[in-house]
Design a protein around this motif. Sequence first.
Motif, short mmCIF file in Angstrom:
data_model
loop_
_atom_site.label_atom_id
_atom_site.label_comp_id
_atom_site.label_asym_id
_atom_site.label_seq_id
_atom_site.Cartn_x
_atom_site.Cartn_y
_atom_site.Cartn_z
N MET A 1 15.97 -1.07 21.69
CA MET A 1 15.45 -1.94 20.65
C MET A 1 15.85 -1.36 19.29
O MET A 1 15.63 -0.20 19.03
CB MET A 1 13.93 -2.02 20.80
N SER A 2 16.45 -2.16 18.45
CA SER A 2 16.90 -1.69 17.14
C SER A 2 15.84 -1.97 16.07
O SER A 2 15.30 -3.05 15.98
CB SER A 2 18.21 -2.37 16.75
N PHE A 3 15.60 -0.95 15.26
CA PHE A 3 14.65 -1.08 14.15
C PHE A 3 15.31 -1.72 12.93
O PHE A 3 14.63 -2.08 11.98
CB PHE A 3 14.15 0.32 13.74
N THR A 4 16.66 -1.83 12.93
CA THR A 4 17.38 -2.30 11.76
C THR A 4 16.85 -3.65 11.27
O THR A 4 16.69 -4.58 12.05
CB THR A 4 18.89 -2.40 12.06
N GLY A 5 16.58 -3.73 9.96
CA GLY A 5 16.12 -4.98 9.37
C GLY A 5 15.33 -4.72 8.10
O GLY A 5 15.09 -3.58 7.71
N LYS A 6 14.94 -5.82 7.45
CA LYS A 6 14.08 -5.76 6.26
C LYS A 6 12.73 -6.32 6.65
O LYS A 6 12.65 -7.34 7.34
CB LYS A 6 14.66 -6.61 5.12
N TYR A 7 11.68 -5.64 6.19
CA TYR A 7 10.32 -6.02 6.56
C TYR A 7 9.46 -6.11 5.30
O TYR A 7 9.54 -5.25 4.43
CB TYR A 7 9.72 -4.97 7.51
N GLU A 8 8.62 -7.15 5.23
CA GLU A 8 7.73 -7.32 4.09
C GLU A 8 6.30 -7.04 4.54
O GLU A 8 5.85 -7.55 5.57
CB GLU A 8 7.83 -8.74 3.54
N LEU A 9 5.58 -6.25 3.73
CA LEU A 9 4.19 -5.91 4.04
C LEU A 9 3.34 -7.18 4.08
O LEU A 9 3.36 -7.98 3.16
CB LEU A 9 3.65 -4.95 2.98
N GLN A 10 2.58 -7.34 5.17
CA GLN A 10 1.72 -8.51 5.35
C GLN A 10 0.25 -8.16 5.15
O GLN A 10 -0.51 -8.94 4.61
CB GLN A 10 1.88 -9.08 6.78
N SER A 11 -0.15 -6.98 5.64
CA SER A 11 -1.56 -6.59 5.53
C SER A 11 -1.69 -5.08 5.62
O SER A 11 -0.79 -4.40 6.11
CB SER A 11 -2.39 -7.24 6.66
N GLN A 12 -2.82 -4.58 5.13
CA GLN A 12 -3.09 -3.15 5.23
C GLN A 12 -4.59 -2.91 5.34
O GLN A 12 -5.38 -3.67 4.80
CB GLN A 12 -2.48 -2.38 4.07
N GLU A 13 -4.94 -1.86 6.09
CA GLU A 13 -6.35 -1.51 6.29
C GLU A 13 -6.55 -0.08 5.80
O GLU A 13 -5.72 0.79 6.06
CB GLU A 13 -6.70 -1.55 7.79
N ASN A 14 -7.65 0.17 5.09
CA ASN A 14 -8.03 1.51 4.64
C ASN A 14 -7.06 2.12 3.65
O ASN A 14 -6.99 3.35 3.53
CB ASN A 14 -8.16 2.46 5.84
N PHE A 15 -6.30 1.28 2.93
CA PHE A 15 -5.28 1.78 2.00
C PHE A 15 -5.89 2.66 0.91
O PHE A 15 -5.46 3.79 0.69
CB PHE A 15 -4.52 0.60 1.38
N GLU A 16 -6.93 2.15 0.24
CA GLU A 16 -7.50 2.88 -0.91
C GLU A 16 -8.08 4.25 -0.54
O GLU A 16 -7.70 5.25 -1.15
CB GLU A 16 -8.54 2.01 -1.62
N PRO A 17 -8.99 4.34 0.46
CA PRO A 17 -9.53 5.67 0.77
C PRO A 17 -8.46 6.65 1.26
O PRO A 17 -8.51 7.83 0.97
CB PRO A 17 -10.58 5.41 1.87
N PHE A 18 -7.45 6.12 1.98
CA PHE A 18 -6.39 6.99 2.50
C PHE A 18 -5.55 7.55 1.36
O PHE A 18 -5.25 8.73 1.31
CB PHE A 18 -5.52 6.22 3.50
N MET A 19 -5.15 6.69 0.43
CA MET A 19 -4.32 7.13 -0.70
C MET A 19 -5.09 8.10 -1.60
O MET A 19 -4.53 9.05 -2.12
CB MET A 19 -3.83 5.93 -1.52
N LYS A 20 -6.39 7.88 -1.74
CA LYS A 20 -7.24 8.78 -2.52
C LYS A 20 -7.25 10.16 -1.86
O LYS A 20 -7.13 11.19 -2.53
CB LYS A 20 -8.65 8.21 -2.62
N ALA A 21 -7.37 10.19 -0.53
CA ALA A 21 -7.36 11.46 0.22
C ALA A 21 -6.01 12.17 0.09
O ALA A 21 -5.95 13.40 0.12
CB ALA A 21 -7.69 11.20 1.69
N LEU A 22 -4.93 11.40 -0.08
CA LEU A 22 -3.60 12.00 -0.27
C LEU A 22 -3.46 12.60 -1.66
O LEU A 22 -2.54 13.38 -1.90
CB LEU A 22 -2.51 10.94 -0.10
N GLY A 23 -4.34 12.20 -2.57
CA GLY A 23 -4.28 12.77 -3.92
C GLY A 23 -3.74 11.82 -4.98
O GLY A 23 -3.49 12.24 -6.11
N LEU A 24 -3.55 10.54 -4.65
CA LEU A 24 -3.10 9.59 -5.66
C LEU A 24 -4.27 9.23 -6.58
O LEU A 24 -5.42 9.21 -6.15
CB LEU A 24 -2.55 8.32 -5.00
#
Length: 127
Positions: A1-24
Amino acid sequence: MSFTGKYELQSQENFEPFMKALGLTDDQIQKGKNIKTISEIVQDGNKFKITVTTGSKVLRNEFTIGEECEMEMLTGEKAKAIVQLEGNNRLVANLKGLKSVTELNGDIITHTMTMGDLTCKRVSKRI
């Protein structure tokens, strides 16, 4: 199976708390939260080039399955990692305490990042 392609973000879960934990900062998180994100993957056998464009920020990483490489993280920090291919549709990497799993199912890519007991899940669709 080839991963080649362009992909657009559709949804995300827990983005804010995760990025905060990363230090952003709150400002960086708010800017990145609602901007269209496009991921482009080019696979040539075991070699991968991944470009993630979020607004004006571009993150580029190249790696070969099973070989150590240097990857740029979301924070801009660089870390050494080895990316493994599980089955024919899962890329798994561990860098600086963060586990990254990218799974391809048809035209959908699910990218799950786990750090400690925090998980962020981002779902993108092939365009």
